[in-house]
Design a protein around this motif. Structure first.
Motif, mmCIF file in Angstrom:
data_model
loop_
_atom_site.group_PDB
_atom_site.id
_atom_site.type_symbol
_atom_site.label_atom_id
_atom_site.label_comp_id
_atom_site.label_asym_id
_atom_site.label_seq_id
_atom_site.Cartn_x
_atom_site.Cartn_y
_atom_site.Cartn_z
ATOM 1 N N ARG A 160 0.842 -1.215 0.000
ATOM 2 C CA ARG A 160 0.000 0.000 0.000
ATOM 3 C C ARG A 160 0.866 1.250 0.000
ATOM 4 O O ARG A 160 0.597 2.210 -0.712
ATOM 5 N N ARG A 204 -11.148 0.285 8.899
ATOM 6 C CA ARG A 204 -10.965 0.498 10.337
ATOM 7 C C ARG A 204 -9.608 1.099 10.621
ATOM 8 O O ARG A 204 -8.667 0.882 9.878
ATOM 9 N N GLU A 205 -9.537 1.768 11.745
ATOM 10 C CA GLU A 205 -8.237 2.299 12.122
ATOM 11 C C GLU A 205 -7.526 1.334 13.058
ATOM 12 O O GLU A 205 -8.054 0.953 14.091
ATOM 13 N N GLY A 206 -6.336 0.920 12.648
ATOM 14 C CA GLY A 206 -5.516 0.099 13.526
ATOM 15 C C GLY A 206 -4.375 0.961 14.019
ATOM 16 O O GLY A 206 -4.367 1.426 15.144
ATOM 17 N N CYS A 207 -3.424 1.222 13.121
ATOM 18 C CA CYS A 207 -2.216 1.929 13.527
ATOM 19 C C CYS A 207 -2.255 3.421 13.204
ATOM 20 O O CYS A 207 -1.607 4.218 13.870
ATOM 21 N N GLY A 208 -2.953 3.772 12.142
ATOM 22 C CA GLY A 208 -2.978 5.177 11.718
ATOM 23 C C GLY A 208 -1.708 5.644 11.039
ATOM 24 O O GLY A 208 -1.578 6.825 10.706
ATOM 25 N N GLY A 218 -0.058 3.606 8.360
ATOM 26 C CA GLY A 218 0.258 2.868 7.139
ATOM 27 C C GLY A 218 0.812 1.471 7.323
ATOM 28 O O GLY A 218 1.166 0.814 6.351
ATOM 29 N N MET A 219 0.875 0.990 8.569
ATOM 30 C CA MET A 219 1.570 -0.281 8.773
ATOM 31 C C MET A 219 0.676 -1.513 8.835
ATOM 32 O O MET A 219 1.139 -2.612 8.564
ATOM 33 N N CYS A 220 -0.608 -1.362 9.213
ATOM 34 C CA CYS A 220 -1.371 -2.559 9.560
ATOM 35 C C CYS A 220 -2.361 -3.020 8.497
ATOM 36 O O CYS A 220 -2.747 -4.183 8.446
ATOM 37 N N GLY A 221 -2.847 -2.108 7.669
ATOM 38 C CA GLY A 221 -3.755 -2.490 6.586
ATOM 39 C C GLY A 221 -5.226 -2.575 6.966
ATOM 40 O O GLY A 221 -6.060 -2.881 6.112
ATOM 41 N N ALA A 222 -5.579 -2.294 8.215
ATOM 42 C CA ALA A 222 -6.987 -2.390 8.614
ATOM 43 C C ALA A 222 -7.857 -1.365 7.879
ATOM 44 O O ALA A 222 -9.052 -1.552 7.713
ATOM 45 N N CYS A 223 -7.237 -0.283 7.414
ATOM 46 C CA CYS A 223 -7.976 0.812 6.779
ATOM 47 C C CYS A 223 -7.940 0.719 5.255
ATOM 48 O O CYS A 223 -8.299 1.669 4.573
ATOM 49 N N SER A 234 -3.638 2.776 2.037
ATOM 50 C CA SER A 234 -4.027 2.992 3.435
ATOM 51 C C SER A 234 -4.838 4.274 3.488
ATOM 52 O O SER A 234 -4.288 5.362 3.292
ATOM 53 N N CYS A 281 -5.850 5.707 5.967
ATOM 54 C CA CYS A 281 -5.440 6.523 7.116
ATOM 55 C C CYS A 281 -4.367 7.528 6.722
ATOM 56 O O CYS A 281 -4.056 8.431 7.482
HETATM 57 S S1 FES Z 1 -4.816 2.157 10.129
HETATM 58 FE FE1 FES Z 1 -3.103 0.831 9.943
HETATM 59 S S2 FES Z 1 -2.613 1.102 7.861
HETATM 60 FE FE2 FES Z 1 -4.136 2.570 8.142
#
Ligand code: FES
Ligand SMILES: Cc1cc2nc3c(=O)[nH]c(=O)nc-3n(C[C@H](O)[C@H](O)[C@H](O)COP(=O)(O)OP(=O)(O)OC[C@H]3O[C@@H](n4cnc5c(N)ncnc54)[C@H](O)[C@@H]3O)c2cc1C
Ligand code: FES
Lengths: 289, 173
Positions: A104, B38-42, B44-49, B59, B61
């Motif tokens: 991403r 969803r917001e995980g890390c905010g 760019g690291m987790c991909g939840a968003c 991302s 976020c």
């Molecule tokens: S909230 Fe983790 S990548 Fe966007």
């Protein structure tokens, strides 16, 4: 996050004029992967954010007849990774881009943004410096070229003036006998930035004598590090395992590493020794172009 | 100062008023009531968003909402057709490829982008592509199974002529 005015110029001229007009109050946004985090953390609070998103003219990868690659500043890291032209001309650059962050981030992050951010823990800068790449910047006073060896000035600091836009990355064609590699060492998770990254470009003639050697170590100090005196030890010589070890020792001695969460200065120095050796040997063994 | 922007989300264009500093993730959740991202890390690291933007996973976020104008956005809510789940969604369900499911929308959209680009990935390619999606529950093994199975299902479906619910970017325009 404090708010700002979002400006969306439609040409590079308009962008540089806006930057000149708003001075310290303005910041460029390209892919936003670094800038949005800085805004969120309130590391910066610009009054104006100038988006390059409408400048389609900066979005391209050209290959010249002599093999030089010209990459527009808004080209994404992912596009460089997947470009057949880059894969053919500078496979080490394509592979390195493929290792940046996650998919991403690579889809959003631009070449111009990666270099202009000048984060010490980035990957492409070391490879591009070793490849003797340069960038083209345009400001209200005109255009100039800056070799990457003169581009990185300190933590998050480059040779760009505040009203200059990085418009193009130029990667010169290496002699066809050049071999290269990039070794990236991660001390935490797979998507983390590197603790250290070593780019090695080696040109060896058909008698096995080294014509040119460029080794750049990234992520260990404020800016990518190249040790001329160590490279000179190799040039004109046969790169035996012993000589490569000596060159690696010289790198480890000469670089003054920093400490951060990815490794202490002491540890980084040991790793410089190991990875400079392995990167040079790796380039000799199987690096192409 | 707020500006009116037109955002195309899951095939439908709508005008919303956003501040220049508003983040796409928040606008999707608050203005569009799409709570799949969803917001995980905010950071760019987790991909939840994860959101597909012109077909590629980003991302949300890290995106300014105002700069998403004119782009084709797809969230997990846009993947199914009516009540019929997309084959990738069905594969995740069939393999129980989640526990709490916080990460699942991001994983499924990442999978969609991967399979659009590379319809028959190797396990290594799946791991590599999805390495930037984090699952705190550690469902990785089942996720890998689901992705490989989804690739098969899409393959058989396209051989049988047409994939139900295969919403490519802009497919329902
Ligand atoms: S909230 Fe983790 S990548 Fe966007
Ligand atoms: C989760 C995550 C993981 C990452 N991992 C890695 C990694 O492993 N390796 C690595 O190398 N990097 C990594 N990065 C950093 C990433 O590569 C950079 O954030 C990205 O390249 C910046 O490009 P951008 O287009 O998003 O720039 P932006 O965020 O838009 O801008 C970055 C900076 O450059 C300036 N700028 C942008 N474009 C120009 C231009 N054309 N001219 C002048 N100034 C400009 C901006 O004003 C800003 O100061 C990671 C980032 C994230 C979020
Ligand atoms: S299922 Fe809980 S985070 Fe992945």
């Amino acid at each position: 996050m404090t708010t700002f005015e979002l400006l969306e110029p439609e040409s590079v001229e308009e962008a540089t004029n806006l930057l000149a007009q708003h001075g310290d109050e303005a910041r460029i946004i390209a892919g936003g992967t670094a800038l949005v985090i800085m805004l969120k953390n309130r590391l910066i609070s610009p009054g104006y954010v100038v988006s390059l998103g409408k400048l389609d003219e900066l979005h391209y990868i050209h290959e010249e007849t002599d093999g030089t690659l010209r990459i527009g500043a808004l080209t994404t890291i992912r596009e460089v990774e997947r470009s057949p032209k880059v894969q053919a001309r500078c496979p080490t650059l394509a592979r390195t881009c493929g290792q940046v962050g996650n998919v991403r981030v690579r889809h959003a992050a631009t070449v111009g943004g990666n270099l202009s951010e000048a984060d010490y823990a980035s990957d492409p800068p070391a490879v591009l410096m070793a490849a003797r790449a340069r960038v083209r910047a345009r400001g209200p006073r005109g255009e100039r070229e800056i070799p990457l060896t003169d581009f990185f000035k300190g933590f998050y600091e480059t040779a760009l003036a505040p009203d200059e836009v990085l418009i193009e990355l130029i990667v010169p064609a290496a002699p066809p006998t050049t071999r290269s590699s990039y070794l990236r060492y991660l001390t935490r998770s797979s998507e983390d930035r590197p603790c250290l990254g070593v780019a090695a470009f080696v040109d060896v003639d058909d008698r096995g004598i080294c014509r040119d050697l460029r080794v750049v170590v990234g992520a260990v100090a404020e800016t990518p590090q190249e040790v001329d005196a160590a490279e000179k030890l190799g040039i004109g010589q046969r790169l035996t395992a012993e000589l490569i070890q000596t060159i690696a020792e010289e790198y480890a001695r000469s670089i003054d590493p920093l400490s951060d969460l990815r490794g202490s200065a002491w540890y980084r120095r040991q790793m410089v020794r190991v990875f400079v050796r392995d990167a040079v040997q790796g380039a000799l063994d199987d690096g192409k172009a | 100062m707020k500006r009116i922007v037109q955002l195309r989300v899951n095939g439908v264009a709508r005008e919303v008023a956003v501040e220049p500093h508003h983040i796409l993730l928040d606008v999707l959740r608050q203005e569009f009531d799409l709570i799949g991202p969803r917001e995980g890390c905010g950071i760019g690291m987790c991909g939840a968003c994860t959101v597909l933007v012109d077909g590629v996973p980003l991302s949300s976020c890290l995106m300014l909402a105002a700069l998403a104008a004119g782009k084709e956005l797809v969230t997990i809510e846009g993947l199914s057709t009516g009540s019929e789940l997309h084959p990738i969604q069905q594969a995740y369900l069939d393999h129980n490829a989640f526990q709490c499911s916080y990460c699942t929308p991001g994983f499924i959209l990442g999978t969609k982008a991967l399979l659009d680009e590379n319809p028959s990935p190797t396990p290594g390619e799946v791991r590599e592509y999805l390495s930037g999606n984090l699952c705190r529950c550690g469902s990785y093994v089942k996720i890998l199974d689901a992705v490989l199975d989804a690739a098969q299902r899409l393959h058989s479906a396209s051989e049988a002529g047409g994939v139900s619910g295969s919403l490519g970017p802009g497919a329902n325009t």
